[in-house]
Design a protein around this motif. Structure first.
Motif, PDB file in Angstrom:
ATOM      1  N   SER A  44      10.260  12.884  -9.552  1.00 17.00           N
ATOM      2  CA  SER A  44      10.419  11.871  -8.494  1.00 17.00           C
ATOM      3  C   SER A  44      10.891  10.545  -9.068  1.00 17.00           C
ATOM      4  O   SER A  44      11.781   9.892  -8.510  1.00 17.00           O
ATOM      5  CB  SER A  44       9.098  11.637  -7.761  1.00 17.00           C
ATOM      6  OG  SER A  44       8.907  12.603  -6.783  1.00 17.00           O
ATOM      7  N   VAL A  45      10.272  10.138 -10.196  1.00 19.98           N
ATOM      8  CA  VAL A  45      10.628   8.858 -10.803  1.00 19.98           C
ATOM      9  C   VAL A  45      12.082   8.887 -11.261  1.00 19.98           C
ATOM     10  O   VAL A  45      12.860   7.961 -10.979  1.00 19.98           O
ATOM     11  CB  VAL A  45       9.692   8.535 -11.985  1.00 19.98           C
ATOM     12  CG1 VAL A  45      10.203   7.320 -12.744  1.00 19.98           C
ATOM     13  CG2 VAL A  45       8.278   8.286 -11.478  1.00 19.98           C
ATOM     14  N   VAL A  46      12.479   9.962 -11.930  1.00 19.26           N
ATOM     15  CA  VAL A  46      13.862  10.067 -12.418  1.00 19.26           C
ATOM     16  C   VAL A  46      14.833  10.045 -11.244  1.00 19.26           C
ATOM     17  O   VAL A  46      15.851   9.331 -11.261  1.00 19.26           O
ATOM     18  CB  VAL A  46      14.047  11.359 -13.249  1.00 19.26           C
ATOM     19  CG1 VAL A  46      15.522  11.594 -13.544  1.00 19.26           C
ATOM     20  CG2 VAL A  46      13.261  11.262 -14.542  1.00 19.26           C
ATOM     21  N   LEU A  47      14.489  10.773 -10.192  1.00 20.09           N
ATOM     22  CA  LEU A  47      15.371  10.839  -9.025  1.00 20.09           C
ATOM     23  C   LEU A  47      15.493   9.485  -8.334  1.00 20.09           C
ATOM     24  O   LEU A  47      16.596   9.046  -7.975  1.00 20.09           O
ATOM     25  CB  LEU A  47      14.837  11.891  -8.041  1.00 20.09           C
ATOM     26  CG  LEU A  47      15.644  12.103  -6.774  1.00 20.09           C
ATOM     27  CD1 LEU A  47      17.043  12.589  -7.100  1.00 20.09           C
ATOM     28  CD2 LEU A  47      14.942  13.100  -5.862  1.00 20.09           C
ATOM     29  N   ALA A  97       0.814  -1.223   0.000  1.00 19.64           N
ATOM     30  CA  ALA A  97       0.000   0.000   0.000  1.00 19.64           C
ATOM     31  C   ALA A  97       0.840   1.263   0.000  1.00 19.64           C
ATOM     32  O   ALA A  97       0.495   2.235  -0.670  1.00 19.64           O
ATOM     33  CB  ALA A  97      -0.938  -0.012   1.209  1.00 19.64           C
ATOM     34  N   PHE A  98       1.937   1.266   0.748  1.00 22.27           N
ATOM     35  CA  PHE A  98       2.663   2.527   0.943  1.00 22.27           C
ATOM     36  C   PHE A  98       4.046   2.543   0.307  1.00 22.27           C
ATOM     37  O   PHE A  98       4.802   3.493   0.496  1.00 22.27           O
ATOM     38  CB  PHE A  98       2.746   2.847   2.434  1.00 22.27           C
ATOM     39  CG  PHE A  98       1.395   2.952   3.073  1.00 22.27           C
ATOM     40  CD1 PHE A  98       0.484   3.904   2.640  1.00 22.27           C
ATOM     41  CD2 PHE A  98       1.012   2.076   4.071  1.00 22.27           C
ATOM     42  CE1 PHE A  98      -0.775   3.991   3.206  1.00 22.27           C
ATOM     43  CE2 PHE A  98      -0.244   2.161   4.647  1.00 22.27           C
ATOM     44  CZ  PHE A  98      -1.140   3.124   4.200  1.00 22.27           C
ATOM     45  N   TYR A  99       4.424   1.487  -0.403  1.00 29.30           N
ATOM     46  CA  TYR A  99       5.693   1.477  -1.136  1.00 29.30           C
ATOM     47  C   TYR A  99       5.456   1.149  -2.611  1.00 29.30           C
ATOM     48  O   TYR A  99       5.767   1.949  -3.485  1.00 29.30           O
ATOM     49  CB  TYR A  99       6.659   0.452  -0.523  1.00 29.30           C
ATOM     50  CG  TYR A  99       7.838   1.064   0.174  1.00 29.30           C
ATOM     51  CD1 TYR A  99       7.718   1.523   1.474  1.00 29.30           C
ATOM     52  CD2 TYR A  99       9.062   1.184  -0.465  1.00 29.30           C
ATOM     53  CE1 TYR A  99       8.791   2.100   2.126  1.00 29.30           C
ATOM     54  CE2 TYR A  99      10.146   1.752   0.183  1.00 29.30           C
ATOM     55  CZ  TYR A  99      10.002   2.205   1.483  1.00 29.30           C
ATOM     56  OH  TYR A  99      11.077   2.767   2.116  1.00 29.30           O
ATOM     57  N   ALA A 100       4.889  -0.056  -2.842  1.00 25.47           N
ATOM     58  CA  ALA A 100       4.775  -0.530  -4.222  1.00 25.47           C
ATOM     59  C   ALA A 100       3.753   0.288  -5.016  1.00 25.47           C
ATOM     60  O   ALA A 100       4.071   0.797  -6.101  1.00 25.47           O
ATOM     61  CB  ALA A 100       4.406  -2.011  -4.222  1.00 25.47           C
ATOM     62  N   ILE A 101       2.551   0.422  -4.463  1.00 26.90           N
ATOM     63  CA  ILE A 101       1.516   1.158  -5.202  1.00 26.90           C
ATOM     64  C   ILE A 101       1.915   2.620  -5.450  1.00 26.90           C
ATOM     65  O   ILE A 101       1.753   3.107  -6.574  1.00 26.90           O
ATOM     66  CB  ILE A 101       0.151   1.031  -4.485  1.00 26.90           C
ATOM     67  CG1 ILE A 101      -0.318  -0.427  -4.584  1.00 26.90           C
ATOM     68  CG2 ILE A 101      -0.885   1.963  -5.089  1.00 26.90           C
ATOM     69  CD1 ILE A 101      -1.601  -0.724  -3.851  1.00 26.90           C
ATOM     70  N   PRO A 102       2.456   3.335  -4.462  1.00 24.46           N
ATOM     71  CA  PRO A 102       2.902   4.711  -4.765  1.00 24.46           C
ATOM     72  C   PRO A 102       3.908   4.780  -5.908  1.00 24.46           C
ATOM     73  O   PRO A 102       3.850   5.704  -6.727  1.00 24.46           O
ATOM     74  CB  PRO A 102       3.536   5.171  -3.454  1.00 24.46           C
ATOM     75  CG  PRO A 102       2.843   4.390  -2.421  1.00 24.46           C
ATOM     76  CD  PRO A 102       2.548   3.050  -3.035  1.00 24.46           C
ATOM     77  N   ILE A 103       4.823   3.798  -5.964  1.00 29.77           N
ATOM     78  CA  ILE A 103       5.813   3.837  -7.042  1.00 29.77           C
ATOM     79  C   ILE A 103       5.110   3.685  -8.397  1.00 29.77           C
ATOM     80  O   ILE A 103       5.344   4.468  -9.329  1.00 29.77           O
ATOM     81  CB  ILE A 103       6.868   2.716  -6.852  1.00 29.77           C
ATOM     82  CG1 ILE A 103       7.728   3.037  -5.627  1.00 29.77           C
ATOM     83  CG2 ILE A 103       7.750   2.578  -8.087  1.00 29.77           C
ATOM     84  CD1 ILE A 103       8.666   1.923  -5.226  1.00 29.77           C
ATOM     85  N   VAL A 104       4.204   2.689  -8.482  1.00 29.67           N
ATOM     86  CA  VAL A 104       3.463   2.490  -9.720  1.00 29.67           C
ATOM     87  C   VAL A 104       2.643   3.747 -10.040  1.00 29.67           C
ATOM     88  O   VAL A 104       2.611   4.227 -11.178  1.00 29.67           O
ATOM     89  CB  VAL A 104       2.537   1.257  -9.591  1.00 29.67           C
ATOM     90  CG1 VAL A 104       1.649   1.127 -10.819  1.00 29.67           C
ATOM     91  CG2 VAL A 104       3.365   0.004  -9.388  1.00 29.67           C
ATOM     92  N   TYR A 105       2.018   4.284  -9.004  1.00 24.60           N
ATOM     93  CA  TYR A 105       1.173   5.457  -9.198  1.00 24.60           C
ATOM     94  C   TYR A 105       1.988   6.658  -9.697  1.00 24.60           C
ATOM     95  O   TYR A 105       1.541   7.406 -10.563  1.00 24.60           O
ATOM     96  CB  TYR A 105       0.475   5.803  -7.882  1.00 24.60           C
ATOM     97  CG  TYR A 105      -0.663   6.780  -8.039  1.00 24.60           C
ATOM     98  CD1 TYR A 105      -1.872   6.372  -8.604  1.00 24.60           C
ATOM     99  CD2 TYR A 105      -0.535   8.102  -7.635  1.00 24.60           C
ATOM    100  CE1 TYR A 105      -2.922   7.250  -8.748  1.00 24.60           C
ATOM    101  CE2 TYR A 105      -1.581   8.990  -7.783  1.00 24.60           C
ATOM    102  CZ  TYR A 105      -2.773   8.560  -8.335  1.00 24.60           C
ATOM    103  OH  TYR A 105      -3.807   9.444  -8.490  1.00 24.60           O
ATOM    104  N   ALA A 106       3.202   6.806  -9.164  1.00 24.37           N
ATOM    105  CA  ALA A 106       4.060   7.907  -9.618  1.00 24.37           C
ATOM    106  C   ALA A 106       4.392   7.737 -11.088  1.00 24.37           C
ATOM    107  O   ALA A 106       4.372   8.711 -11.862  1.00 24.37           O
ATOM    108  CB  ALA A 106       5.339   7.947  -8.783  1.00 24.37           C
ATOM    109  N   VAL A 107       4.687   6.495 -11.491  1.00 22.02           N
ATOM    110  CA  VAL A 107       5.013   6.248 -12.900  1.00 22.02           C
ATOM    111  C   VAL A 107       3.805   6.585 -13.775  1.00 22.02           C
ATOM    112  O   VAL A 107       3.924   7.279 -14.800  1.00 22.02           O
ATOM    113  CB  VAL A 107       5.460   4.789 -13.106  1.00 22.02           C
ATOM    114  CG1 VAL A 107       5.638   4.485 -14.584  1.00 22.02           C
ATOM    115  CG2 VAL A 107       6.745   4.516 -12.349  1.00 22.02           C
TER     116      VAL A 107
END
Lengths: 310, 309
Positions: free
Chosen positions: B285-288, B43-53
């Motif tokens: 954020s994704v690039v960083l 919920a707070f690691y994987a999904i945010p990363i996907v959501y940011a992409v």
């Protein structure tokens, strides 16, 4: 990866004094005195470097706004004690006791968050270390990559997700994401592998103890020093976290103490009286952590290195 | 709980059934142990990363000047913007320069202190250990506030220095921040290296001493090579921390006008998100995050190869 830091350090300390004695006898006293003084000098100079800012914070909290520039900078004034108490009083009454609220918020975010986070991480790390199951390596690799993903990179997407469910500007927005600590799982796995013998678990099984009960009654006790270390790491990480509350919270009453002091500090040019409050507040806010570190020293000082021992 | 009610007495002649039953209980236990972390991680690691992409691949479109904004798929439009954004790349260059200078100094000092703590030369080791570690208890924001006052020409107890050298000016403010970060983290890194020095068995030194090795030789030839894994660990965390710099520069902005709103990559993310231009901020954020991940991963791999050689 193997680690048994506590026993290793004990063995080391027990054996070291005789080694030193032998060395000193073998060497000429002059060279020994010279390198001793050089070592003490280096450490002395850097002690000043590390402690002077904290000392300055302490002495400056005992001064009124005007006295900060007009009195000796690194020493107390004649009425230091009274001024300090007055400053403390103003700190806790300013803005309807906002500062006390911030301290409580920080204690809640960091204290409760780290406590729950440690239990969760310990369970997961323990399962990864002590059980064979399908997908174990995959989970561990995901956790490891999680260690390399910086928490600040998640702050913005978390904000976007929380605003979608309209939970930004609530305590949950800071509290829930803080519970997750991949580094904690990584450490818990190392510690569990090193400190919980498999035979003991087998024995517990033969005695009819359930897996969950064995974990909470036997294994957590064996892992106790490690759990304190994980707790402290996560406590510090949450206590220091800045980006997440900065981006999530608008309501000052929900701020952790770091964000609150940051907000006051950026208003000093408009409200100069905030300056002495920021300084006293900074002192008060670092005391809990320093006390926690001193009180729990024997745990973390032995557990800290295990992550690096391979 | 059903796990607890597994019968304790199992007929002696039936080890096979016992094993299958207990392994079922074990599977259930594993699921219970892993699930809480797994769900929160998702919920707070994987999904945010996907959501940011996902967010970084969207772009806002308006019908006319005053039309309602609408998010549509934009492919790599945001990434094009990222690569054309000179302010962002300047900030990346700034933190890389910062890291190249600050991380070796900090880890060098940490190693020196750890070796001194581990040597027979010092008295009062416990005191030094605590004194050097104390700054770690000071959060970045608070450390920046303290040093901000110490740097400022009017309030600093070192006014003689700070009124002549503008530590908060454009030329030096990056190194003023480097000093704050070093101050906070040297003791922490020192302790990590020191604990791994303590884990080395003393017999190794005894042998070297009998062969006539000096303290310096022992430190250089035996101790340092053995604590390399600990140093690598501290280096990786320092690299990650450097690329993520935010609290210290953001706090120092109220002391120094030389820190602009895109001074570090994370400041650029925050500033862009406040506009608000969430899609571009997500792309930053994704690039960083990718850059951080790749840099620390490459560092880990290349040092591991060297160590095993």
């Amino acid at each position: 990866m193997t680690a048994a830091p506590a026993t290793a350090s004990k063995r080391r300390r027990g054996g070291s004094s005789t080694a030193h004695g032998a060395r000193n006898r073998a060497r000429g006293p002059r060279q020994s005195i010279m390198s001793r003084s050089a070592a003490m000098l280096i450490m002395g100079v850097f002690t000043l470097y590390f402690l002077t800012p904290i000392w300055w914070l302490l002495t400056t909290s005992t001064k009124t706004g005007g006295e900060i520039t007009s009195t000796a900078p690194l020493w107390f004034t004649a009425d230091s004690a009274e001024t300090f108490l007055a400053n403390l009083g103003r700190l806790f009454t300013y803005g309807d006791g906002l500062f006390g609220r911030w301290l409580l918020n920080s204690a809640l975010y960091a204290g409760v968050g780290a406590l729950i986070g440690t239990i969760i991480a310990a369970m997961c790390g323990y399962a990864l270390a002590k059980y064979e199951f399908r997908g174990r390596e995959a989970i561990f690799n995901i956790v490891l990559s999680g260690v390399l993903v910086p928490a600040t990179a998640l702050a913005l997407p978390l904000f976007l997700i929380f605003s979608r469910v309209e939970l930004t500007n609530t305590m949950w927005a800071v509290f829930l994401p803080s519970l997750v600590s991949p580094f904690g799982v990584y450490l818990a796995r190392i510690y569990a592998a090193a400190s919980v013998p498999g035979e003991l678990l087998e024995a517990a099984r033969l005695d009819g103890s359930g897996e969950i009960r064995t974990f909470f009654t036997v294994s957590t006790r064996l892992m106790a020093p490690a759990l304190v270390t994980i707790f402290l790491f996560q406590f510090v990480a949450i206590w220091n976290n800045f980006f997440l509350p900065l981006i999530m919270l608008r309501d000052q009453a929900l701020f952790p103490v770091t964000l609150g002091l940051y907000a006051w500090n950026s208003q000093i040019s408009q409200i100069p009286e905030l300056r002495s409050l920021v300084i006293v507040g900074a002192l008060v806010s670092i005391l809990p952590l320093i006390i926690a570190f001193l009180a729990l020293q024997r745990f973390w000082s032995s557990g800290l290195g295990a992550g690096g021992v391979k | 709980m059903s796990v607890l009610s597994t019968p304790a007495e199992v007929p002696q002649g039936a080890p096979v059934t016992r094993r299958t039953r207990s392994s079922k209980a074990q599977r259930r236990a594993v699921a219970l142990f892993v699930a809480p972390f797994g769900i929160l991680f998702l919920a707070f690691y994987a999904i945010p990363i996907v959501y940011a992409v996902v967010q970084s691949l969207l772009t806002v479109e308006r019908e006319g000047t005053f039309g309602a904004p609408r998010q549509v798929f934009g492919g790599f439009v945001q990434y094009q913007q990222v690569f054309q954004n000179t302010a962002f790349w300047e900030s990346v260059g700034r933190v890389l320069l910062f890291g190249v200078v600050q991380v070796p100094i900090m880890l060098g000092l940490a190693l020196l202190f750890a070796l001194l703590l581990d040597s027979p030369l010092l008295k009062g080791k416990k005191f030094f250990r605590l004194a050097f570690f104390a700054p770690y208890a000071v959060p970045g924001v608070i450390a920046a506030i303290m040093w901000g006052f110490l740097y400022s020409p009017s309030l600093s107890p070192f006014g003689a220095v700070t009124s002549n050298v503008d530590l908060l000016g454009a030329d030096l403010v990056l190194w003023a921040i480097a000093n704050i970060v070093t101050w906070v983290y040297v003791g922490y890194n020192m302790l990590i290296i020191y604990s791994s020095l303590l884990a080395i068995p003393t017999e190794i030194y005894e042998a070297a001493r009998l062969d006539g090795a000096s303290n310096l030789q022992i430190a250089w030839r035996i101790k340092i090579p053995l604590v390399i894994p600990a140093i690598i660990l501290t280096a990786v965390f320092s690299i990650i921390g450097t690329l993520q710099l935010l609290a210290e520069p953001q706090t120092l902005r109220s002391f120094s006008s030389a820190i602009n709103s895109t001074f570090t990559p994370n400041l650029a993310v925050y500033t862009t998100a406040s506009v608000p231009n969430y899609n571009l901020a997500a792309a930053f954020s994704v690039v960083l995050a990718l850059a951080t991940f790749i840099l620390s991963f490459v560092f880990l791999k290349s040092t591991q190869r060297k160590v095993t050689q």
